[in-house]
Scaffold this active site. Sequence first.
Site, PDB file in Angstrom:
ATOM      1  N   LYS A   1      58.361  15.018  12.566  1.00  0.00           N
ATOM      2  CA  LYS A   1      59.050  16.159  13.196  1.00  0.00           C
ATOM      3  C   LYS A   1      59.138  17.324  12.201  1.00  0.00           C
ATOM      4  O   LYS A   1      59.014  17.121  10.984  1.00  0.00           O
ATOM      5  CB  LYS A   1      60.452  15.734  13.624  1.00  0.00           C
TER       6      LYS A   1
ATOM      7  N   TYR B   1      67.466  42.772  -9.445  1.00  0.00           N
ATOM      8  CA  TYR B   1      68.411  43.592  -8.682  1.00  0.00           C
ATOM      9  C   TYR B   1      69.837  43.367  -9.173  1.00  0.00           C
ATOM     10  O   TYR B   1      70.197  42.239  -9.533  1.00  0.00           O
ATOM     11  CB  TYR B   1      68.350  43.219  -7.203  1.00  0.00           C
TER      12      TYR B   1
HETATM   13  C1  PLP Z   1      64.412  12.132  11.254  1.00  0.00           C
HETATM   14  C2  PLP Z   1      64.618  10.825  11.850  1.00  0.00           C
HETATM   15  C3  PLP Z   1      64.192   9.650  11.198  1.00  0.00           C
HETATM   16  C4  PLP Z   1      63.573   9.636   9.827  1.00  0.00           C
HETATM   17  O1  PLP Z   1      64.556   9.659   8.814  1.00  0.00           O
HETATM   18  P1  PLP Z   1      64.139   9.512   7.283  1.00  0.00           P
HETATM   19  O2  PLP Z   1      65.432   9.423   6.572  1.00  0.00           O
HETATM   20  O3  PLP Z   1      63.374  10.740   6.922  1.00  0.00           O
HETATM   21  O4  PLP Z   1      63.321   8.285   7.152  1.00  0.00           O
HETATM   22  C5  PLP Z   1      64.344   8.464  11.888  1.00  0.00           C
HETATM   23  N1  PLP Z   1      64.901   8.423  13.112  1.00  0.00           N
HETATM   24  C6  PLP Z   1      65.332   9.530  13.749  1.00  0.00           C
HETATM   25  C7  PLP Z   1      65.948   9.406  15.092  1.00  0.00           C
HETATM   26  C8  PLP Z   1      65.218  10.759  13.137  1.00  0.00           C
HETATM   27  O5  PLP Z   1      65.658  11.854  13.765  1.00  0.00           O
END
Ligand code: PLP
Length: 368
Positions: A37, A264
């Site tokens: 994702k 800055y």
């Molecule tokens: C993002 C996510 C993961 C992965 O988590 P990690 O800590 O990066 O392994 C697993 N399950 C769900 C539902 C997620 O949203």
Amino acid sequence: MTSKSHPTWLEIDLGAITNNCSHIVKDTGVTLMAIVKGDAYGYGAVEVSRAAVRGGASWLGVARFSEARVLRKRGIISPILVLGMVTPDEVDEAVASQVTLTLHSPESLQLYAARSREAGQPVNVHLKVDTGLGRLGILAEEVAPFTRQIQRAGGIIVDGIFSHLAVAEEVLHPLNNLQIRRFRQAVTATQENGVRPRWIHLANSAGAFFLPETRYNMVRVGNVVLGLRIRIEEPLPDCYRPVLVWKTRLASCRVLPGGWGVGYGKSYVTTGEELIGVVPVGYGDGLRRMSGNQVLIGGEKCPVVGRLSLDQLTVRLPRPYPMGEEVVLIGKQGEASIGVHDLAALYGTSQVDITTHIHSRVPRVFIG
Ligand SMILES: *Cc1c(COP(=O)(O)O)cnc(C)c1O
């Protein structure tokens, strides 16, 4: 594209991703869903997915249907689960492209059942249970009546059941056992009501490695696929390799007189003559506009001085370097290294918050 064509770029080691996935499969002994994702946490979803599949990932997990669509358009045929919500307009295309959806509420049940009737095609789902994260999902004690509702609605194939852990990196936290207990209750409730989900999954990276009883027959791993730490203060076992290096080149190196303002707001003032380097990376690329940033030049850590600009930053150098000298923002150079976990610690945030904020104008160069 080569590294010569841009002032700053990310190198993504696809071989390391494949290596990490094959170790995850070996170490956990169950099916791997690689979580890609958010453009694979900023690393590049298509390339990361292909490398993960080569390493033995059987499933891919995304947050939105649009992310699944990109993978399908690029020829990736692995099963894909959309972990988050989909809009009514997206359901038909998801079904047609064989993307599995998350069933997380009575409203999503109504939506999927209606689209299924309309299309004359079943909708494949994984049922999401809220066991204590308080985000999406059906409460464990409501899973039994909800399962009966699913069967009455028709047109839904419950191919999996899952939940998500809230505090798995704290192994001894009492919520872990509570979530495990509620999840078991939910799985039993589906089975007692005549639904036997093929895939049962609770573990993220932390669960997969720290809480073996959360593995069931699939783990959903994002961080460790990318060689990111589970706890930022604790290295992964040596067989897991970092994937990302962020490089740039020195734009300028000048001796500035004493008492000269740098940045800055005259945010830094030289104490005597100082060598100040300019690096063509700023907060517009994903670094944060706060003190304590460092970069690697000549195998040494050099302090960023003065406030970060949008596109540039200034560093105090121990010796002169030519224009074009390699500068590392994340990665190793000689004996020195700056990890994503170091930036996460400095900024007081998660590693994924760092990597997803590396701007798309920083090209990703895929290696291996
Ligand atoms: C993002 C996510 C993961 C992965 O988590 P990690 O800590 O990066 O392994 C697993 N399950 C769900 C539902 C997620 O949203």
